[in-house]
Structures are given as C-alpha cells and as structure tokens.
Motif scaffolding. Structure first.
Motif, PDB file in Angstrom:
ATOM      1  N   ARG A  17      -5.907  10.182  -0.298  1.00 19.40           N
ATOM      2  CA  ARG A  17      -6.295   9.429   0.891  1.00 19.40           C
ATOM      3  C   ARG A  17      -7.464   8.530   0.535  1.00 19.40           C
ATOM      4  NH1 ARG A  17      -5.677  14.663   2.388  1.00 19.40           N
ATOM      5  NH2 ARG A  17      -7.947  14.927   2.462  1.00 19.40           N
ATOM      6  N   TRP A  18      -7.193   7.238   0.478  1.00 26.53           N
ATOM      7  CA  TRP A  18      -8.265   6.320   0.074  1.00 26.53           C
ATOM      8  C   TRP A  18      -8.435   5.224   1.096  1.00 26.53           C
ATOM      9  CZ3 TRP A  18      -6.734   1.357  -2.262  1.00 26.53           C
ATOM     10  CH2 TRP A  18      -5.341   1.226  -2.437  1.00 26.53           C
ATOM     11  N   HIS A  19      -9.509   4.483   0.925  1.00 28.77           N
ATOM     12  CA  HIS A  19      -9.901   3.466   1.897  1.00 28.77           C
ATOM     13  C   HIS A  19      -9.770   2.086   1.271  1.00 28.77           C
ATOM     14  CE1 HIS A  19     -11.797   1.828   5.417  1.00 28.77           C
ATOM     15  NE2 HIS A  19     -12.826   1.347   4.754  1.00 28.77           N
ATOM     16  N   VAL A  20      -9.143   1.192   2.016  1.00 31.77           N
ATOM     17  CA  VAL A  20      -8.922  -0.178   1.547  1.00 31.77           C
ATOM     18  C   VAL A  20      -9.758  -1.096   2.424  1.00 31.77           C
ATOM     19  CG1 VAL A  20      -7.169  -1.891   1.006  1.00 31.77           C
ATOM     20  CG2 VAL A  20      -6.528   0.526   1.133  1.00 31.77           C
ATOM     21  N   LEU A  40       0.819  -1.216   0.000  1.00 34.18           N
ATOM     22  CA  LEU A  40       0.000   0.000   0.000  1.00 34.18           C
ATOM     23  C   LEU A  40       0.857   1.272   0.000  1.00 34.18           C
ATOM     24  CD1 LEU A  40      -2.794  -1.095   2.498  1.00 34.18           C
ATOM     25  CD2 LEU A  40      -3.059  -0.651   0.052  1.00 34.18           C
ATOM     26  N   THR A  41       2.114   1.133   0.397  1.00 32.93           N
ATOM     27  CA  THR A  41       2.993   2.304   0.358  1.00 32.93           C
ATOM     28  C   THR A  41       3.709   2.412  -0.986  1.00 32.93           C
ATOM     29  OG1 THR A  41       5.023   1.253   1.174  1.00 32.93           O
ATOM     30  CG2 THR A  41       3.424   1.974   2.842  1.00 32.93           C
ATOM     31  N   PHE A  54       0.130   5.180  -0.203  1.00 37.47           N
ATOM     32  CA  PHE A  54      -0.184   5.916   1.021  1.00 37.47           C
ATOM     33  C   PHE A  54       0.860   7.017   1.194  1.00 37.47           C
ATOM     34  CE2 PHE A  54      -2.878   2.945   3.924  1.00 37.47           C
ATOM     35  CZ  PHE A  54      -3.828   2.842   2.923  1.00 37.47           C
ATOM     36  N   GLY A  55       0.385   8.159   1.625  1.00 38.16           N
ATOM     37  CA  GLY A  55       1.308   9.267   1.876  1.00 38.16           C
ATOM     38  C   GLY A  55       1.477  10.180   0.674  1.00 38.16           C
ATOM     39  N   GLY A 104      -0.902  11.869  -0.864  1.00 38.23           N
ATOM     40  CA  GLY A 104      -1.900  12.922  -0.949  1.00 38.23           C
ATOM     41  C   GLY A 104      -3.264  12.420  -1.404  1.00 38.23           C
TER      42      GLY A 104
END
Lengths: 378, 275
Positions: free
Chosen positions: A225-228, A69-70, A220-221, A223
């Motif tokens: 911002r999402w939901h998993v 995710l990063t 992630f990080g 800018g």
C-alpha cells in the motif's frame, strides 16, 4: 509465421499496442489520431482489455494514470489541441513516475490549426509542454513498420524507466499506408516488465531505488500500500518539500534517464559512412530526405541522412560527433524551426547549420529537399 | 473497535498530525470514512483512495490504503482508470467543493453518468481553504470570500441534485455534527454497487467562517445542527420554512441501473463470443 498487410501508421500503432500487451486505453476523439482510438475500441475487448472514451483529453490522461497504477500497460492518443490539454497530467506522470504511452499525431497548429494537415510543430512542446523541470522520452517513427516497432519500444522504455513516453507521430506517418510484415501471433513478442519490489510490504518504500535509480512499482491491490502524489516527495513517497528532498527527487528523475542515453537514444545513419554533408530529418520529413540523399548521391554529392528516432532526450553525443565529421548540416523539419535549435546548440558553431523549414501544411517533395541541399552545400 | 484501534489500523504510522487548521471539520469526515471501512471490514489492500488537490484531498496521504493524491479536479478520471482496470478494488474518492464541482465539474457529471462503482466523499466547506478563502461553486450566494469582498453574486450548486440529475445512483448528505450518520451513509455508499456521492458538510472556521462572521468552530458545528434536517422532516416543511435549511440522510437511491464495470465485462464477453 508472419503476414503481410497494408496499414496506416495509426493502425500499425494499434497492432504494436496489442503486441506490447496494452490492456487499457483512455481516449478522446481528435483528428488525425482518431483511428487509434476507434481501432482499439474494437480490438481491446477481444484480448480482455478495456477502452474508454473519456469526457475530455485531461480525463483520458487521468484514466490511464489510474489504470497504470493497477499494473496495466496503458495508452492514450491525441493531436495538437488535445496534447496541450494533456500536459497537466504528463507532468504528474513525470513527477509520480507512472509508466504510460501518449501517441501524438501532430497536426498544424497552434489552436485548431489545420486538423488534417501534417506538421512537426510539437517538437518543443513534447519536451517542455508541462511546467517545471522534467524529463521524458519521445520517439518519432518514419514509416508504418517503424510505428509498430517504436510502439513496442515505447513500452519497453516506459516500463523500464517508469517514465511517460510520447510516440511523436505526424499526420504523414499516421495516415500513410505502407506494407508491413507482422507476426501471425503476438504471443512470442517479449513483454516489457515493470520492476516489482523484492522486499516484504512492511519494508517497502515506494520511491527507494537501487543503482538503476528506478523505483519498483507494485500494482494497487498487491499488498504493497503506497502513496502516489504530484507533490515533491522523498523516497517514502510522502510529500517532503525540503531543499534536500527537492534536489534529490529532481536529480534522480533526470539521472535515471540521462545516465542511460546509450540505451535510450537511437539515431539512424543513412549513407553517412563517407558523407561530407548531412541532412538531419525525422518522422514524415525524413521520407523526402532519404530520396533527396539518393538524388544527391546520383549526382556525386557526398550527402547522408542522420535521422533521430529518439527525439527526446536529444541526441547530444551524435550531433556533436556529426559536427566533427561533416562540413555542413542541413536540418529539415515541418515547422518554423524547433529541433534545429538543439542541433545548433550541440554543433556550437563548428560547422554551418542551415534550416529548411516547411510550415505551409504540406510536406516537402524530395526534389524540394534536394534543391535546398544543393543550394546549402554548394 | 475503538477510535484508538481504528487510528492504529487505518492511519499510516508517522503521518499524523494532519495539516488541517484547528477547528477544521476535515478530520471528522476522514474519521467517518475510516469508520465506514471498519464497519464493512474491507481488507486494506482492496481499498483505493483517490483524491484531488485542496485541504480535504490531503486525507489520502494519512490513510493506510492504496492512495493517490492526484491533480486538481482530476480525482475522478484517475479513480475511473483504477476502478475500470481493476474492478476488485473498492474505490473511494476524497474531494472538496472546489475540486469536485469547479475544476473537476465535468468529470463529476460524467462519472455519475457512467454509474461506475465508486464512492465520492465530497468535503463541502463552501470555500477554497488551502488558497485562503476564495469562493467556490458551493459558496452560498451573498457570502463573502477573498475573491468576493462584496459577497458572491453567483448562485451555488445543490450538488446532490446535480449528481442525481447526472445519473448517480446513490446520493446522500450529512454534516460533521451528524458524524455517526455520516459514517453510516459512507458505508451505505461503499456497499452500493454504482456511483455514490456523499456530501459531507464540514466547517472551515478560518477561511469561510471568519469572513462570514459565523463564530468559532463550535458555533459552526451548531450551525450545522440548526440548519440540517432529516429528509422526511425537511419534506414536511413549507417552501418558506425550507429557506436556509437543507436535508440530510439518503437523498436518492436508484436500483436496477447497470454498473459500468459490470456492463464492461458483458461487453468483453460479447466481443470475445463474436470473434
């Protein structure tokens, strides 16, 4: 410039991982895959990557999901019992569409089975191990150089389609030592790239797609911002359990792969041009099959080998075509008979399909495979 | 910043109302997380909230950060991957008592042992709420639950003592009655460089309170007021007086323990220097 090395299949996977740009490995010790973890523990920090030995197999899957995710390329490696434990989060990675690569060096099962003996008993588990309808990719190398190549390919596919890719090895290939030619420098190896959003963050919908059906995935990080979530979700990424949302999510997760089978499914044909009979074998079992084909050809039998390199998705088109070309097919696999079920389904009775199942802890010799072919194809 | 401004800034537009039952304390705890982030003025892009599965774990979807609603019990491994792969992110783990201490119990002790920099907010409502009130490892002994119709005969964990023993370097507890203290403790946990856990005692009137005849939501919050004591006051009590009471505040803080991602950076430097 290149170098010639003598490597195990497991080591070639490690070289492939470094070449592919893997920067995170989460693992747990298990025979016969441990060399992958040990070697990456040494090599990853040297390229600024991170290795972590987690508390169990489930946690190692969780860690690579988090790292992916990063924006990192991530890997884990395991074998039978560990592969069973990873299934929970393999399903999560299918649902949330997280790119990652799982190396499964198959051993004899079920349960603890025979940790140091070869098997191809996880063929169906690789496809159906986690619950619910889901689709993923599994690749099976049959040589040490192919371990390297398919590791690179695993990342190319995983990143392109946002899907878990299983590198489905077996103990024969994992522990066999073979000559391999590798580039001196991996810098020039093309790196698989994850699709990034082109819209500004405020317009971003995490699972909205274009005609590729593959959503963009900002790290992630960054800018965005999402939901998993592992819940059924709509294009916003937030849970939505309506029939329409469920249908749309399920169909897209299927279609993003199955609209692209020509890109994903790879099958090698050996001595197939004029073949009247075919043996279907893959991974470690294909090694004896090549030589058995040579033995048959020396005796004038028109036999060829069809070797699926992509195990899943199933080579539907290729196997249907094979049924229209040859008089008889023999499937050889190191289990009681798994892949053969799919071959039979595709062939649909057009030609006979014979199974040579080997499940006694040892691979078949070329002579054994040849003898089975002679018997089947007479 | 008043509450309305905080909601506008830190909650995702269109995601509220939440799924929690009327009288549930989870909203208070989630509000305290937001207050802590606001107090520290953390940029939203640099915050990752990772949750597991259960009532409390739904909080991640409401918050306007980088958020993961992971699998049951697996928030900590996923959070470990996020933090180790990108140490610049402030990682907050939202989890419940069943999620963190039963199915995720192994991950909890190992994340604490590594002292990896993250802040776990453990919503302790003493029960599995989402599945309808089954007993968890934090259900008090003799309490009734859907799977303990005669009262549970299992002893419960003292989660603060557990993670302290496992290696956590900041351990605190508060209740939803003590909301300002809870927000402050979460902020301290985020500021602490290392593994921190804040146990947030929160009421579940529907699935726990009702089975144990604890009254309505207000009665359960009064119960928190009457049973929680600041650590210093708690320690002055005799063993007899301590029965049924629990301490709140900062329960443990260790200084000078190397944080995991910092140790990893040193490992990388050593590996690269040694080549």
């Amino acid at each position: 410039m290149s170098k010639i090395l003598l490597l195990q299949g497991n080591q070639a996977v490690v070289e492939g991982a470094i070449a592919a740009g893997v920067k995170f490995f989460g693992g747990y010790p298990i025979t016969p895959s441990t060399e992958v973890a040990e070697s990456l523990a040494e090599k990853l920090p040297k390229v600024g990557g991170k290795f972590i030995q987690m508390e169990d197999e489930i946690a190692s899957m969780g860690a690579i999901i988090g790292a992916s995710l990063t924006g990192k390329k991530v890997m884990t490696a395991t074998s039978g019992p560990g592969f069973s434990l990873k299934q929970e989060l393999i399903g999560y990675a299918c649902m949330a569409e997280i790119p990652l690569v799982i190396v499964n060096v198959q051993r004899v099962g079920p349960s603890t089975g025979q940790p140091t003996s070869p098997s191809q008993g996880d063929i169906m588990q690789a496809r159906w191990g986690t619950h619910g309808d889901h689709w993923l990719i599994a690749l099976t190398p049959a040589s040490v150089p192919e371990c390297f190549d398919l590791t690179l390919r695993a990342y190319a596919l995983s990143e392109k389609y946002r899907v878990p890719v299983i590198l489905l090895m077996d103990e024969v290939i994992g522990h066999m030592r073979e000559k391999i030619e590798l580039p001196d420098n991996y810098d020039e190896i093309p790196q698989a790239e994850r699709k990034l959003p082109t819209c500004p963050p405020e317009e971003f919908k995490a699972y909205a797609t274009d005609e590729s059906l593959v959503p963009a995935m900002p790290p992630f990080g960054s800018g965005y911002r999402w939901h998993v979530t592992g819940l059924v979700h709509d294009e916003t990424g937030f849970p939505k359990g309506t029939p329409a949302a469920t249908l749309a999510a399920t169909n897209r997760q299927h279609d993003k792969l199955y609209n692209n089978l020509d890109d994903i499914v790879e099958v090698e044909n050996y001595e197939m041009d004029d073949a009247e009979y075919a043996i279907v074998a893959f991974g470690g079992a294909a090694r004896a099959a090549y030589e058995a084909v040579d033995m048959a050809r020396a005796k004038g039998m028109k036999v060829g080998l069809v070797r699926p390199i992509t195990i899943w998705p199933f080579a539907e088109k290729q196997m249907k075509a094979l049924a229209g070309k040859v008089k008889h097919i023999m499937v050889h696999e190191l289990n009681y008979g798994q892949y053969v079920l799919e071959v039979e389904r595709a062939v649909a009775g057009k030609v006979p399909v014979t199974l040579f199942a080997k499940y006694d802890n040892e691979p078949a010799s070329p002579a054994e495979v040849f003898a089975k072919m002679e018997e089947a194809f007479k | 910043m008043n509450m309305e401004e905080m909601i506008d800034k830190y909650f995702r537009p269109g995601r509220l109302p939440h799924i929690w039952c009327p009288g549930c304390g989870n909203g208070i705890v989630t509000g305290c997380i937001v207050k802590a982030v606001a107090k520290l003025d953390l940029p939203k892009d640099n915050v990752a909230v990772v949750s597991g599965i259960g009532c409390s774990s739904r909080a991640s979807g409401y918050l306007d950060f980088n958020t993961v609603h992971s699998a049951h019990g697996r928030a900590l491994p996923v959070a470990t991957g996020v933090k180790l792969a990108d140490p610049n992110l402030n990682v907050i783990v939202v989890t419940g008592d069943g999620d963190a201490t039963a199915i995720g119990g192994n991950h909890l002790i190992h994340a604490a042992r590594r002292n990896i920099d993250m802040t776990v907010v453990l919503y302790n409502n003493n029960i599995y709420g989402m599945t309808g009130g089954q007993y968890s490892p934090l259900t008090p002994e003799h309490s009734k639950a859907a799977t303990a119709p005669y009262g549970t005969i299992e002893r419960s964990f003292d989660i603060a003592e557990l993670v302290k023993a496992a290696g956590a370097t900041f351990v605190a507890r508060a209740t939803t009655f003590h909301a300002p203290m809870l927000a402050d403790l979460i902020a301290q946990g985020i500021e602490h460089k290392g593994f921190s856990l804040i146990e947030a005692v929160t009421a579940c009137p529907i699935s726990f309170g009702r089975q144990n005849k604890m009254g309505g939501p207000a009665d359960m919050i009064k119960w928190q007021r009457d049973h929680a004591l600041p650590l210093a006051a708690f320690e002055k009590l005799s063993e007899e007086q301590k029965a049924g009471k629990f301490p709140i505040g900062v329960l443990y803080k260790a200084e000078g323990v190397k944080e995991y991602t910092e140790a990893y950076d040193e490992l990388i430097a050593a590996a690269q220097g040694g080549k």
